[in-house]
Scaffold this active site. Structure first.
Site, mmCIF file in Angstrom:
data_model
loop_
_atom_site.group_PDB
_atom_site.id
_atom_site.type_symbol
_atom_site.label_atom_id
_atom_site.label_comp_id
_atom_site.label_asym_id
_atom_site.label_seq_id
_atom_site.Cartn_x
_atom_site.Cartn_y
_atom_site.Cartn_z
ATOM 1 C CB SER A 1 -0.780 0.106 1.794
ATOM 2 O OG SER A 1 -0.898 -0.326 2.379
ATOM 3 C CB THR B 1 -2.024 6.342 4.385
ATOM 4 O OG1 THR B 1 -2.831 5.941 2.623
ATOM 5 C CG2 THR B 1 -0.317 7.110 4.338
ATOM 6 C CB THR C 1 -0.577 6.365 0.265
ATOM 7 O OG1 THR C 1 -1.582 5.047 0.037
ATOM 8 C CG2 THR C 1 -0.949 6.987 -0.614
ATOM 9 N NE ARG D 1 -9.110 7.938 -4.266
ATOM 10 C CZ ARG D 1 -7.978 7.321 -3.284
ATOM 11 N NH1 ARG D 1 -6.792 6.945 -3.423
ATOM 12 N NH2 ARG D 1 -8.999 8.025 -1.766
ATOM 13 C CB VAL D 2 -5.217 12.786 -6.094
ATOM 14 C CG1 VAL D 2 -4.778 13.007 -4.856
ATOM 15 C CG2 VAL D 2 -4.567 12.270 -7.476
ATOM 16 N N GLY D 3 -5.853 10.439 -3.422
ATOM 17 C CA GLY D 3 -6.807 10.857 -2.453
ATOM 18 C C GLY D 3 -6.476 11.363 -1.447
ATOM 19 C CG ASP D 4 -6.294 10.682 3.325
ATOM 20 O OD1 ASP D 4 -6.211 9.916 1.923
ATOM 21 O OD2 ASP D 4 -6.717 10.813 4.192
ATOM 22 C CB THR E 1 -4.777 5.715 7.399
ATOM 23 O OG1 THR E 1 -4.678 5.042 6.674
ATOM 24 C CG2 THR E 1 -5.091 5.633 8.900
ATOM 25 N N GLY E 2 -7.115 5.932 5.696
ATOM 26 C CA GLY E 2 -7.784 5.436 5.125
ATOM 27 C C GLY E 2 -8.314 5.827 3.918
ATOM 28 N N GLY F 1 -10.369 8.336 1.049
ATOM 29 C CA GLY F 1 -9.263 9.481 1.339
ATOM 30 C C GLY F 1 -9.817 10.569 0.995
#
Ligand code: ASP
Length: 339
Positions: A83, A199, A217, A227-230, A250-251, A253
């Protein structure tokens, strides 16, 4: 054994009733380290090895910024970590795209998102911070910058991640899927119960009392391409305010971005919330806004304040974090959770 100073730091908070705005923390027991001594904390059990690398810098009176960069290099380079970095699970098109950001004690920050082919996105993020007038570079622009800076282009898709992705393709109908570590289910269940997300978020305070943080991450496995997360978003996946403290997440995003989670945790600490209470309130905002969504997802926050006190809180059980300071090099703490 608990040191006298540590005991005093903890009991002074336990005995007192901290009143801030409309909230009082009368029964609060804060996890605390020796005041003004270096400390590094980071998410998940892979945080232990990452903290050890960061500690090498902190124990020699190095800068927290250098410590967090070197610390998160460990999971970034680990092919067995599915991850983060090299070996991270790809998007639904089989491409490993990495997100990372870094923030220092002076409020400087740098970030890369959807970066391919570079094992250490955190170091590219640091150079965005130090060598460009920008905060964030994405996709091919981030790669172009990394190559100009001398980073090597590599294939980040390991045979085991490729195998897992091909397995996923068989049943997943090309739909990105969210899972929670204590509720893994087919088709994202991976060999050895690997998770399809997680992450490393790391926060450190150095011997000078300055704070920095890093977050890196490969994001949600089998996400849509682009796609981009937090994690690379300053204020969502990471925020550091040297006078107050730092937070990371984490989790899932998307929910962290919607609530500007890490900034919120730091602002709550500024108002006097202890770290765990600040993390809990940020989690509760997510739950209150979308109670049904929150049942199905995991989000965890981790925070460190200027006094070296730390805490965490998550929606679901299963979130843990690693702590390393002068007393203890390999402490794992289970975060409290809503469910
Ligand atoms: N926050 C990461 C993301 O949404 C994933 C995780 O930490 O589990 O990309």
């Amino acid at each position: 054994m608990i040191s006298r100073r540590k005991f005093l730091a903890a009991t002074s908070l336990t005995g007192a009733s901290i009143v801030t705005g409309n909230k009082s923390f009368s029964n609060f027991v804060e996890q605390s380290t020796i005041l003004n001594s270096p400390i590094v904390i980071s998410t998940w059990n892979f945080g232990i090895a990452a903290n050890a690398a960061a500690w090498e810098i902190l124990k020699n009176k190095g800068r927290a910024l250098d410590a967090v960069e070197k610390g998160v290099h460990v999971p970034e380079a680990d092919p067995t970590n599915s991850s983060v970095g090299y070996g991270g699970l790809p998007d639904r098109d089989g491409r490993v795209t990495l997100d990372a950001c870094i923030m220092d004690d002076l409020g400087n920050c740098g970030s890369v998102a959807a970066l391919e082919h570079i094992i250490h996105p955190i170091s590219v993020a640091r150079l965005v911070m130090e060598k460009t007038p920008h905060v964030m570079l994405v996709g091919s622009g981030a790669l172009q910058f990394a190559l100009e800076q001398g980073f090597k282009k590599e294939n980040l898709l390991t045979p085991s991640s490729e195998k897992a992705w091909k397995q996923w393709l068989k049943n997943a109908k090309y739909q990105p899927e969210i899972n929670v570590e204590n509720r893994l289910f087919s088709p994202t269940k991976l060999p050895g119960n690997q998770y399809n997300h997680d992450t490393i978020g790391m926060l450190a305070m150095d011997a000078a009392g300055n704070l920095s943080g890093a977050c890196t991450t490969s994001g949600m496995a089998y996400k849509m391409h682009g796609r981009v997360g937090d994690s690379p978003i300053i204020g969502a996946g990471l925020y550091v305010e040297n006078e107050v403290g730092g937070a990371t997440s984490t989790g899932v995003g998307e929910e962290v971005i919607r609530n500007v989670g890490s900034f919120l945790v730091v602002e709550l600490m500024r108002q006097g919330y202890p770290p765990e209470e600040a993390c809990k309130e940020a989690v509760m905002r997510i739950i209150r806004k979308k109670p049904n969504t929150a049942k199905e997802i995991q989000v965890g926050f981790l925070a460190l304040n200027k006094k070296g006190q730390y805490g965490a809180y998550a929606i679901q059980r299963g979130f843990s974090y690693a702590v390393c300071d002068g007393n203890n090099q390999k402490l794992m703490v289970k975060a409290k959770s809503y469910s």
